[in-house]
Enzyme design. Structure first.
Site, short mmCIF file in Angstrom:
data_model
loop_
_atom_site.label_atom_id
_atom_site.label_comp_id
_atom_site.label_asym_id
_atom_site.label_seq_id
_atom_site.Cartn_x
_atom_site.Cartn_y
_atom_site.Cartn_z
N ARG A 294 3.19 6.11 -0.58
CA ARG A 294 3.32 4.67 -0.35
C ARG A 294 2.30 3.97 -1.20
NH1 ARG A 294 0.72 0.98 2.93
NH2 ARG A 294 1.99 -0.76 3.73
N LYS B 245 -2.19 -2.45 6.68
CA LYS B 245 -1.03 -3.23 6.21
C LYS B 245 -1.32 -4.69 6.52
CE LYS B 245 3.99 -3.67 7.17
NZ LYS B 245 4.70 -3.59 5.88
N SER C 123 11.95 1.20 9.11
CA SER C 123 11.02 0.54 10.04
C SER C 123 11.81 -0.41 10.93
CB SER C 123 10.00 -0.30 9.25
OG SER C 123 9.28 0.51 8.38
C1 LIG Z 1 2.58 1.06 6.89
C2 LIG Z 1 2.35 0.48 8.24
N1 LIG Z 1 3.37 -0.06 8.98
C3 LIG Z 1 2.99 -0.55 10.18
S1 LIG Z 1 1.30 -0.34 10.39
C4 LIG Z 1 1.12 0.43 8.85
C5 LIG Z 1 -0.19 0.91 8.35
C6 LIG Z 1 -0.68 2.12 9.10
O1 LIG Z 1 -1.90 2.53 8.54
P1 LIG Z 1 -3.06 3.14 9.44
O2 LIG Z 1 -2.62 4.49 9.93
O3 LIG Z 1 -4.23 3.24 8.47
O4 LIG Z 1 -3.32 2.16 10.54
C1 LIG Z 2 6.13 0.84 7.31
C2 LIG Z 2 6.37 2.12 7.68
C3 LIG Z 2 6.73 2.44 9.01
N1 LIG Z 2 6.95 3.72 9.35
C4 LIG Z 2 6.85 4.71 8.43
C5 LIG Z 2 7.09 6.12 8.87
N2 LIG Z 2 6.51 4.46 7.16
C6 LIG Z 2 6.28 3.22 6.71
N3 LIG Z 2 5.97 3.00 5.49
#
Ligand SMILES: Cc1ncsc1CCOP(=O)(O)O
Ligand SMILES: C=C1C=NC(C)=NC1=N
Length: 217
Positions: free
Chosen positions: A46, A146, A117
């Site tokens: 990602r 995020k 998602s």
């Molecule tokens: C990609 C994404 N989608 C919802 S929260 C998130 C980020 C999660 O990152 P972390 O595990 O560092 O909180």
């Molecule tokens: C936004 C996200 C939510 N869920 C997962 C598994 N991946 C992602 N990049």
């Protein structure tokens, strides 16, 4: 090739590490190797955020990380970038609600793994109809990773989906650590998706090991 069956998918979703160059203090390759040594079961590339790589540099990093996954038998998923996933023959893609429609992506990737998602029952039902293999549900807990994350939802959505009889494989995401991972599993998730708790850990292998213990409760 056929679509992966739900039970096999549930097994690989257990400890779902997600990472890009902006999430790492050390080289992404060394972070991924350490995470694999600690027992992650799935990896998602990602590459997002202000300093994210683009073009050839992004492709080169993706290729490098995919090779490491292949060497260790870990499936390799690409976030958002369908073209990249197809050119690398990745094992699957993960898309958000703002990306291309699920049925369009399903047509483009054939039987590869398709994660979506979802934040509401409506999004969940639409995604299932359109051919999603698993859901990413969150943010479960507060996250700094995020910037444009939706409101923190706790485990209520995961519980609600299960209470309504939705059996599709599901992972929680957002602020998940070794302290709260078990709560996510007990709410009905098949696994946890983690970025920072692994990618920025002092001891990455240990962090992954501890998370793996939690999800194998
Ligand atoms: C990609 C994404 N989608 C919802 S929260 C998130 C980020 C999660 O990152 P972390 O595990 O560092 O909180
Ligand atoms: C936004 C996200 C939510 N869920 C997962 C598994 N991946 C992602 N990049």
């Amino acid at each position: 090739m056929t679509r992966i069956d739900s039970d096999s998918l549930r097994d690989i979703l257990k400890l779902y590490f997600i990472m890009g160059s902006t999430n790492c203090y050390k080289s992404p390759a060394s972070v991924l190797k350490d995470a694999i040594a600690g027992g992650i079961t799935l990896f998602q590339f990602r590459e997002k955020g202000i300093d994210a790589l683009t073009g050839d540099a992004k492709f080169a990093l993706a290729e490098e990380l995919q090779t490491i996954c292949k060497e260790h038998g870990i499936p390799f998923i690409v976030n958002d970038d369908i073209d990249l996933a197809i050119s690398l023959e990745a094992d699957g893609v993960h898309i958000g609600q703002e990306d291309a429609p699920v049925d369009e992506v399903r047509k483009r990737i054939g039987d590869k793994i398709l994660g979506v998602s979802v934040h509401t029952m409506e999004e969940a039902l639409t995604a299932m109809e359109a051919g999603a293999d698993y859901f990413g549900v969150g943010p479960i807990f507060p996250t700094k990773t995020k910037e444009d994350a939706k409101p923190v939802q706790g485990v209520q959505h995961i519980q609600h989906f299960r209470e309504k009889g939705i059996t599709i494989p599901m992972v929680g995401i957002g602020g998940i650590t070794m302290e709260n991972a078990l709560k996510v599993m007990k709410a009905g998730a098949d696994g946890v998706s983690v970025i920072t708790a692994i990618s920025k850990a002092t001891d990455i292998t240990k962090a992954a090991q501890r998370l793996r213990e939690q999800v194998e409760y």
